[in-house]
Write a protein that holds these residues in place. Structure first.
Motif, short mmCIF file in Angstrom:
data_model
loop_
_atom_site.label_atom_id
_atom_site.label_comp_id
_atom_site.label_asym_id
_atom_site.label_seq_id
_atom_site.Cartn_x
_atom_site.Cartn_y
_atom_site.Cartn_z
N MET A 1 -30.54 -28.00 68.88
CA MET A 1 -30.42 -26.97 67.87
C MET A 1 -31.46 -27.21 66.78
O MET A 1 -31.75 -28.34 66.43
N THR A 2 -32.01 -26.16 66.23
CA THR A 2 -33.01 -26.27 65.18
C THR A 2 -32.36 -26.01 63.83
O THR A 2 -31.67 -24.99 63.65
N TYR A 3 -32.56 -26.93 62.92
CA TYR A 3 -32.01 -26.81 61.57
C TYR A 3 -33.15 -26.68 60.58
O TYR A 3 -34.27 -27.10 60.84
N ILE A 4 -32.83 -26.13 59.42
CA ILE A 4 -33.80 -26.00 58.33
C ILE A 4 -33.57 -27.17 57.38
O ILE A 4 -32.44 -27.42 56.95
N ILE A 5 -34.64 -27.88 57.06
CA ILE A 5 -34.59 -29.01 56.13
C ILE A 5 -35.29 -28.59 54.86
O ILE A 5 -36.44 -28.15 54.89
N SER A 6 -34.63 -28.74 53.73
CA SER A 6 -35.19 -28.33 52.44
C SER A 6 -35.07 -29.47 51.44
O SER A 6 -34.03 -30.13 51.36
N ALA A 7 -36.12 -29.66 50.65
CA ALA A 7 -36.07 -30.64 49.56
C ALA A 7 -35.45 -30.04 48.31
O ALA A 7 -35.20 -30.75 47.34
N ALA A 8 -35.17 -28.75 48.34
CA ALA A 8 -34.55 -28.09 47.19
C ALA A 8 -33.04 -28.31 47.22
O ALA A 8 -32.44 -28.39 48.30
N ASN A 9 -32.45 -28.40 46.05
CA ASN A 9 -31.00 -28.50 45.99
C ASN A 9 -30.38 -27.19 46.47
O ASN A 9 -30.94 -26.12 46.26
N PRO A 10 -29.22 -27.28 47.08
CA PRO A 10 -28.51 -26.06 47.45
C PRO A 10 -28.02 -25.34 46.19
O PRO A 10 -28.05 -25.91 45.09
N THR A 11 -27.54 -24.13 46.35
CA THR A 11 -26.90 -23.46 45.21
C THR A 11 -25.60 -24.18 44.92
O THR A 11 -25.07 -24.92 45.76
N ILE A 12 -25.06 -23.95 43.74
CA ILE A 12 -23.79 -24.61 43.40
C ILE A 12 -22.69 -24.17 44.36
O ILE A 12 -21.85 -24.97 44.75
N GLU A 13 -22.71 -22.91 44.78
CA GLU A 13 -21.68 -22.42 45.71
C GLU A 13 -21.79 -23.12 47.06
O GLU A 13 -20.78 -23.50 47.66
N GLU A 14 -23.01 -23.29 47.56
CA GLU A 14 -23.22 -24.00 48.83
C GLU A 14 -22.77 -25.45 48.72
O GLU A 14 -22.11 -25.99 49.62
N TYR A 15 -23.13 -26.08 47.60
CA TYR A 15 -22.77 -27.47 47.39
C TYR A 15 -21.25 -27.64 47.34
O TYR A 15 -20.69 -28.54 47.97
N ILE A 16 -20.58 -26.78 46.59
CA ILE A 16 -19.12 -26.87 46.47
C ILE A 16 -18.47 -26.71 47.85
O ILE A 16 -17.58 -27.48 48.22
N ALA A 17 -18.94 -25.73 48.62
CA ALA A 17 -18.35 -25.49 49.95
C ALA A 17 -18.48 -26.72 50.84
O ALA A 17 -17.52 -27.11 51.52
N LEU A 18 -19.65 -27.38 50.84
CA LEU A 18 -19.83 -28.59 51.65
C LEU A 18 -19.03 -29.75 51.07
O LEU A 18 -18.34 -30.47 51.79
N HIS A 19 -19.12 -29.95 49.77
CA HIS A 19 -18.45 -31.07 49.12
C HIS A 19 -16.94 -31.02 49.35
O HIS A 19 -16.30 -32.06 49.55
N GLN A 20 -16.36 -29.85 49.36
CA GLN A 20 -14.92 -29.72 49.54
C GLN A 20 -14.47 -30.18 50.94
O GLN A 20 -13.31 -30.49 51.12
N THR A 21 -15.38 -30.24 51.88
CA THR A 21 -15.02 -30.71 53.23
C THR A 21 -14.92 -32.23 53.30
O THR A 21 -14.45 -32.77 54.30
N THR A 22 -15.38 -32.94 52.25
CA THR A 22 -15.45 -34.41 52.30
C THR A 22 -14.18 -35.10 51.85
O THR A 22 -13.95 -36.25 52.21
#
Length: 137
Positions: free
Chosen positions: A1-22
């Protein structure tokens, strides 16, 4: 599978959604605004996307010369054990190499040592353990 790698921080909404899974921050020590401010102050970040969805993230705190600490490496549970964590770590380590940083430290959750050992990390010598201090407000 091909993923996109970015050096930019995610948006706060994206970050919250991922962080809540931890399950991190279960004690509610920090608000998501504070956590997002923390990642925004990082020396370098790696965000991994599957399409438009943030599935992996990690960051580095550093003085840019010799002290570097990798933290907040997280992978969405649906993508764990599929190489996403390795992609995050490789992006972080490649940035360190590019910047001539050769002393890289991290802390990890219990049981995660084998993952980091596969990437070349070794546990600290028992004669030189790490230390920590928590100062409550």
């Amino acid at each position: 599978m091909t993923y996109i790698i970015s050096a930019a921080n995610p948006t706060i909404e994206e970050y919250i959604a991922l962080h809540q899974t931890t399950g991190w921050n279960a004690k509610g020590l920090y608000t998501y605004d504070q956590l997002y401010q923390a990642i925004s102050n990082s020396w370098y970040s790696a965000s991994i996307y599957d399409g438009m969805t943030l599935i992996g993230y990690g960051r580095i705190i550093s003085d840019g010369i010799y002290q570097t600490f990798i933290c907040d490496v997280m992978v969405h549970p649906d993508y764990q054990r599929q190489g996403v964590g390795t992609i995050v770590m490789n992006a972080l380590l490649e940035h360190c190499q590019k910047e001539n940083i050769n002393w890289i430290q991290l802390s990890c959750a219990k049981g995660k040592q084998p993952f980091y050992q596969k990437l070349g990390f070794t546990e600290r010598d028992p004669d030189a353990p790490g230390m920590m201090l928590f100062i409550p407000h």
